[in-house]
Motif scaffolding. Structure first.
Motif, PDB file in Angstrom:
ATOM      1  N   GLU A 316       0.915  -1.184  -0.045  1.00 13.03           N
ATOM      2  CA  GLU A 316      -0.178  -0.120   0.035  1.00 13.03           C
ATOM      3  C   GLU A 316       0.694   1.256   0.087  1.00 13.03           C
ATOM      4  O   GLU A 316       1.748   1.502   0.955  1.00 13.03           O
ATOM      5  N   VAL A 317       0.846   2.118  -0.869  1.00 11.45           N
ATOM      6  CA  VAL A 317       1.622   3.129  -1.347  1.00 11.45           C
ATOM      7  C   VAL A 317       1.023   4.337  -0.362  1.00 11.45           C
ATOM      8  O   VAL A 317      -0.171   4.663  -0.452  1.00 11.45           O
ATOM      9  N   PRO A 318       1.787   4.830   0.618  1.00 11.90           N
ATOM     10  CA  PRO A 318       1.378   5.826   1.556  1.00 11.90           C
ATOM     11  C   PRO A 318       0.484   7.209   0.636  1.00 11.90           C
ATOM     12  O   PRO A 318       1.239   7.582  -0.303  1.00 11.90           O
ATOM     13  N   PRO A 319      -0.793   7.320   0.939  1.00  8.76           N
ATOM     14  CA  PRO A 319      -1.079   8.719   0.298  1.00  8.76           C
ATOM     15  C   PRO A 319      -0.578  10.000   0.250  1.00  8.76           C
ATOM     16  O   PRO A 319      -0.372  10.659  -0.701  1.00  8.76           O
ATOM     17  N   GLU A 320       0.248  10.172   1.283  1.00  8.45           N
ATOM     18  CA  GLU A 320       1.089  11.352   1.517  1.00  8.45           C
ATOM     19  C   GLU A 320       2.283  11.322   0.661  1.00  8.45           C
ATOM     20  O   GLU A 320       3.061  12.313   0.390  1.00  8.45           O
ATOM     21  N   ARG A 321       2.366  10.092  -0.035  1.00 10.25           N
ATOM     22  CA  ARG A 321       3.830  10.002  -0.810  1.00 10.25           C
ATOM     23  C   ARG A 321       3.246  10.680  -2.388  1.00 10.25           C
ATOM     24  O   ARG A 321       4.102  10.706  -3.283  1.00 10.25           O
ATOM     25  N   ALA A 322       2.139  10.791  -2.704  1.00 10.14           N
ATOM     26  CA  ALA A 322       1.583  10.873  -3.987  1.00 10.14           C
ATOM     27  C   ALA A 322       2.083  12.096  -4.725  1.00 10.14           C
ATOM     28  O   ALA A 322       2.543  12.044  -5.945  1.00 10.14           O
ATOM     29  N   ALA A 323       2.305  13.117  -4.118  1.00 12.56           N
ATOM     30  CA  ALA A 323       2.820  14.324  -4.784  1.00 12.56           C
ATOM     31  C   ALA A 323       4.372  14.082  -5.083  1.00 12.56           C
ATOM     32  O   ALA A 323       4.693  14.817  -6.078  1.00 12.56           O
ATOM     33  N   SER A 324       5.054  13.274  -4.496  1.00 14.83           N
ATOM     34  CA  SER A 324       6.413  13.194  -4.864  1.00 14.83           C
ATOM     35  C   SER A 324       6.657  12.071  -5.955  1.00 14.83           C
ATOM     36  O   SER A 324       7.642  11.775  -6.398  1.00 14.83           O
ATOM     37  N   MET A 325       5.708  11.332  -6.397  1.00 13.20           N
ATOM     38  CA  MET A 325       5.646  10.327  -7.520  1.00 13.20           C
ATOM     39  C   MET A 325       4.520  10.476  -8.433  1.00 13.20           C
ATOM     40  O   MET A 325       4.145   9.498  -9.001  1.00 13.20           O
ATOM     41  N   ILE A 326       3.614  11.565  -8.594  1.00 10.43           N
ATOM     42  CA  ILE A 326       2.551  11.609  -9.219  1.00 10.43           C
ATOM     43  C   ILE A 326       2.843  11.200 -10.817  1.00 10.43           C
ATOM     44  O   ILE A 326       1.726  10.586 -11.199  1.00 10.43           O
ATOM     45  N   ASP A 327       3.640  11.535 -11.386  1.00 10.54           N
ATOM     46  CA  ASP A 327       3.965  11.203 -12.663  1.00 10.54           C
ATOM     47  C   ASP A 327       4.627   9.770 -12.941  1.00 10.54           C
ATOM     48  O   ASP A 327       4.272   9.356 -13.939  1.00 10.54           O
ATOM     49  N   GLU A 328       4.930   9.021 -11.810  1.00 12.56           N
ATOM     50  CA  GLU A 328       5.422   7.825 -11.881  1.00 12.56           C
ATOM     51  C   GLU A 328       4.419   6.696 -11.802  1.00 12.56           C
ATOM     52  O   GLU A 328       4.725   5.521 -11.696  1.00 12.56           O
ATOM     53  N   TYR A 329       3.203   7.150 -11.164  1.00 15.59           N
ATOM     54  CA  TYR A 329       2.161   6.227 -11.002  1.00 15.59           C
ATOM     55  C   TYR A 329       1.814   5.153 -12.078  1.00 15.59           C
ATOM     56  O   TYR A 329       1.787   3.760 -11.972  1.00 15.59           O
ATOM     57  N   PRO A 330       1.824   5.639 -13.373  1.00 14.86           N
ATOM     58  CA  PRO A 330       1.681   4.528 -14.661  1.00 14.86           C
ATOM     59  C   PRO A 330       2.662   3.629 -14.637  1.00 14.86           C
ATOM     60  O   PRO A 330       2.444   2.385 -14.696  1.00 14.86           O
ATOM     61  N   VAL A 331       4.066   4.132 -14.727  1.00 18.66           N
ATOM     62  CA  VAL A 331       4.999   2.788 -14.665  1.00 18.66           C
ATOM     63  C   VAL A 331       5.057   2.199 -13.461  1.00 18.66           C
ATOM     64  O   VAL A 331       5.357   0.959 -13.484  1.00 18.66           O
ATOM     65  N   LEU A 332       4.727   2.495 -12.255  1.00 23.48           N
ATOM     66  CA  LEU A 332       4.721   1.766 -11.083  1.00 23.48           C
ATOM     67  C   LEU A 332       3.609   0.847 -11.213  1.00 23.48           C
ATOM     68  O   LEU A 332       3.650  -0.440 -10.862  1.00 23.48           O
ATOM     69  N   SER A 333       2.391   1.250 -11.826  1.00 21.24           N
ATOM     70  CA  SER A 333       1.352   0.001 -12.264  1.00 21.24           C
ATOM     71  C   SER A 333       1.670  -0.911 -13.203  1.00 21.24           C
ATOM     72  O   SER A 333       1.385  -2.158 -12.923  1.00 21.24           O
ATOM     73  N   ALA A 334       2.668  -0.689 -13.883  1.00 22.57           N
ATOM     74  CA  ALA A 334       3.231  -1.764 -14.829  1.00 22.57           C
ATOM     75  C   ALA A 334       4.055  -2.601 -14.329  1.00 22.57           C
ATOM     76  O   ALA A 334       3.781  -3.837 -14.410  1.00 22.57           O
ATOM     77  N   VAL A 335       4.899  -2.227 -13.197  1.00 18.95           N
ATOM     78  CA  VAL A 335       5.698  -2.960 -12.344  1.00 18.95           C
ATOM     79  C   VAL A 335       5.034  -3.698 -11.369  1.00 18.95           C
ATOM     80  O   VAL A 335       5.324  -5.149 -11.130  1.00 18.95           O
ATOM     81  N   ALA A 336       3.682  -3.296 -10.982  1.00 23.19           N
ATOM     82  CA  ALA A 336       2.998  -3.870  -9.935  1.00 23.19           C
ATOM     83  C   ALA A 336       2.462  -5.113 -10.452  1.00 23.19           C
ATOM     84  O   ALA A 336       1.980  -5.953  -9.870  1.00 23.19           O
ATOM     85  N   ALA A 337       1.962  -5.150 -11.825  1.00 18.58           N
ATOM     86  CA  ALA A 337       1.279  -6.325 -12.559  1.00 18.58           C
ATOM     87  C   ALA A 337       2.326  -7.338 -12.460  1.00 18.58           C
ATOM     88  O   ALA A 337       1.973  -8.459 -12.451  1.00 18.58           O
ATOM     89  N   PHE A 338       3.606  -7.279 -12.320  1.00 11.73           N
ATOM     90  CA  PHE A 338       4.542  -8.300 -12.041  1.00 11.73           C
ATOM     91  C   PHE A 338       4.864  -8.752 -10.535  1.00 11.73           C
ATOM     92  O   PHE A 338       5.561  -9.631 -10.466  1.00 11.73           O
ATOM     93  N   ALA A 339       4.388  -8.066  -9.817  1.00  5.22           N
ATOM     94  CA  ALA A 339       4.673  -8.381  -8.220  1.00  5.22           C
ATOM     95  C   ALA A 339       3.508  -9.447  -7.735  1.00  5.22           C
ATOM     96  O   ALA A 339       2.537  -9.694  -8.546  1.00  5.22           O
ATOM     97  N   GLN A 340       3.734 -10.173  -6.782  1.00  6.14           N
ATOM     98  CA  GLN A 340       2.863 -10.739  -5.840  1.00  6.14           C
ATOM     99  C   GLN A 340       2.060 -10.070  -4.957  1.00  6.14           C
ATOM    100  O   GLN A 340       2.529  -9.173  -4.108  1.00  6.14           O
ATOM    101  N   GLY A 341       0.607 -10.043  -5.379  1.00  4.25           N
ATOM    102  CA  GLY A 341      -0.208  -9.571  -4.232  1.00  4.25           C
ATOM    103  C   GLY A 341      -0.688  -7.951  -4.930  1.00  4.25           C
ATOM    104  O   GLY A 341      -0.320  -7.537  -6.065  1.00  4.25           O
ATOM    105  N   ASP A 342      -1.533  -7.376  -3.945  1.00  2.87           N
ATOM    106  CA  ASP A 342      -2.080  -6.233  -4.514  1.00  2.87           C
ATOM    107  C   ASP A 342      -1.209  -4.850  -4.230  1.00  2.87           C
ATOM    108  O   ASP A 342      -0.585  -4.761  -3.107  1.00  2.87           O
ATOM    109  N   THR A 343      -1.071  -4.006  -5.013  1.00  2.00           N
ATOM    110  CA  THR A 343      -0.527  -2.932  -4.912  1.00  2.00           C
ATOM    111  C   THR A 343      -1.447  -1.559  -4.959  1.00  2.00           C
ATOM    112  O   THR A 343      -2.221  -1.624  -5.931  1.00  2.00           O
TER     113      THR A 343
END
Length: 450
Positions: A316-343
């Motif tokens: 679970e990504v802390p919501p208060e971290r969102a501003a520091s990575m707002i442009d990176e969520y798309p590529v994070l979601s691509a990586v999350a597809a290869f992780a085990q469990g929910d991101t």
């Protein structure tokens, strides 16, 4: 259709290990601000390592239109002979900001307290994005604006002839809004105050101080209070632009999901208001190391080494971290597809009003590739399938969004079947060397015939 010409379909195929050094371009946020503040200084500002993507080049053209002398000396080396705070002349043509929300909003702030009229436009994506979040606070200075329904481009701003200082609390975390208000405050007698409840990237504050502005930052119960004293004489600077953490995200993430990879990404800016993705990846179990930590031009910098990480875990990504990575969520979601469990990603409603609705764009593409995604207005969850379990084999709409296009190109490096996007041309706005850089590491990305 691309706002930059003929669409360029692209396909990414499963490849062998990514190896080598990825020299990503200069930081886009700092590149925009270097040109803008250089144009508002008195004298010559010298810039090296400038990102020469379309977004930044459009900002350079805009500064020339306001009367600054902007010279490209080659190899990422530029100089700007500024006209001083309040010295902008009225352009004799429309300012076209292409695809850049950062460019148009910062430039609006820059001219908002000078008595000139400026008409702004952009490509189809930029013309669909809301400008009211900037024009509303600029109106408090006395600036007038007229645009299309919903506060959209094309839009004309009439700068305030007798601007008044403003105290403004940002309603959403937005470095663009904060920066526009601060830049407008430069040409106002008195103190302009911006209060942000959640800290956003602070390049504008750092660079204003570097150029000689009187600016203070205080952490209070209300939030982060930034106070700028107007009408300084900005002093020209010599600026070395660190490399862009948002661009570094793509070779880093590609290495983590591509078997056998070991990639070094040197000289990356690790400003704490920008480095949230790397913190998140390490929490997921990524083999991602910071080497040669140092400081350059007031910004923390390091070399990043990313290695294949087959045992990533959803977090679970802390919501208060969102501003520091707002442009990176798309590529994070691509990586999350290869992780085990929910991101789980919350506090991310800003993704709905970027170059595209990035939550919807990524969710649709991931689902088409066989990944389960849940979403709401302000959150989404990617249900990872683990390494080696993604089929791929689909074509995704990039929606004129460079980060959507690059994220699916990264994903295709580790899916069983190729991943394609209908149009990769927007990549040139922020990362013009993306294809060559990834190919040099060992990626298999090709352009398709129409």
């Amino acid at each position: 259709m691309s706002g930059h010409g003929t669409p360029i379909p692209m396909t990414s195929r499963k490849c062998g290990p990514l190896k080598g050094e990825a020299n990503v371009p200069g930081d886009k946020s700092i590149s925009h601000r270097s040109l803008i503040l250089g144009a508002m200084a008195v004298g010559e500002t010298k810039i090296s390592g400038l990102l020469e993507g379309e977004d930044v080049l459009d900002t350079a053209k805009a500064m020339r239109s306001f009367g600054a002398e902007v010279i490209n000396h080659g190899g990422g080396n530029w100089s700007v002979h500024g006209v001083g705070v309040g010295g902008f002349s009225e352009p004799d043509h429309v300012i076209d900001c292409g695809n850049s929300g950062t460019g148009v909003r910062l430039i609006m702030g820059t001219m908002a307290t000078t008595p000139i009229s400026v008409t702004f436009t952009g490509d189809a994506s930029l013309c669909s994005r809301p400008m009211g979040r900037v024009t509303d606070p600029l109106a408090l200075f006395g600036t007038k604006s007229v645009g299309r329904k919903g506060g959209r481009l094309p839009m004309t701003l009439v700068g305030a002839a007798d601007p008044v200082p403003v105290t403004y609390t940002t309603p959403v975390p937005s470095a663009q809004v904060k920066s526009a208000v601060l830049l407008a405050g430069l040409n106002v007698r008195g103190k302009t105050v911006v209060i942000e409840k959640e800290a956003t990237r602070d390049h504008t504050e750092r660079m204003l101080v570097g150029f000689g502005a009187e600016l203070t930052v205080e952490e209070t119960a209300e939030g982060r209070v930034i106070t700028l004293t107007g009408q300084p004489e900005l002093k020209p600077q010599t600026i070395v632009v660190p490399r862009d953490p948002s661009s570094a995200a793509f070779p880093v993430c590609a290495a983590l999901i591509t078997e056998g990879s070991d990639v070094l990404v040197p000289n990356i800016g690790l400003n704490p208001t920008r480095a949230g993705l790397f913190t998140t990846l390490r929490e997921m179990g990524a083999d991602l190391q910071y080497e040669n930590l140092r400081e350059e031009g007031g910004e923390p910098v390091a070399d990043l080494r990313a290695k294949f990480s087959p045992n990533l875990k959803g977090i679970e990504v802390p919501p208060e971290r969102a501003a520091s990575m707002i442009d990176e969520y798309p590529v994070l979601s691509a990586v999350a597809a290869f992780a085990q469990g929910d991101t789980v990603m919350r506090g991310v409603k800003e993704l709905r009003v970027k170059e595209s609705d990035r939550i919807d764009a990524m969710a649709k593409g991931l689902r088409a590739a066989g990944v389960e995604v849940d979403e709401g207005e302000d959150w989404w969850i990617v249900k990872g399938r683990g390494f080696g379990n993604l089929a791929g084999g689909v074509t995704v709409e990039s929606r004129l969004d460079h980060r959507i296009a690059m994220s699916f190109m990264v994903m295709g490096m580790a899916t069983e079947k190729p991943m394609s996007v209908d149009d990769g041309s927007p990549i040139a706005t922020s990362f013009p060397i993306f294809e060559k850089l990834m190919a040099d590491l060992g990626a298999d990305i090709t352009r398709s015939a129409q």
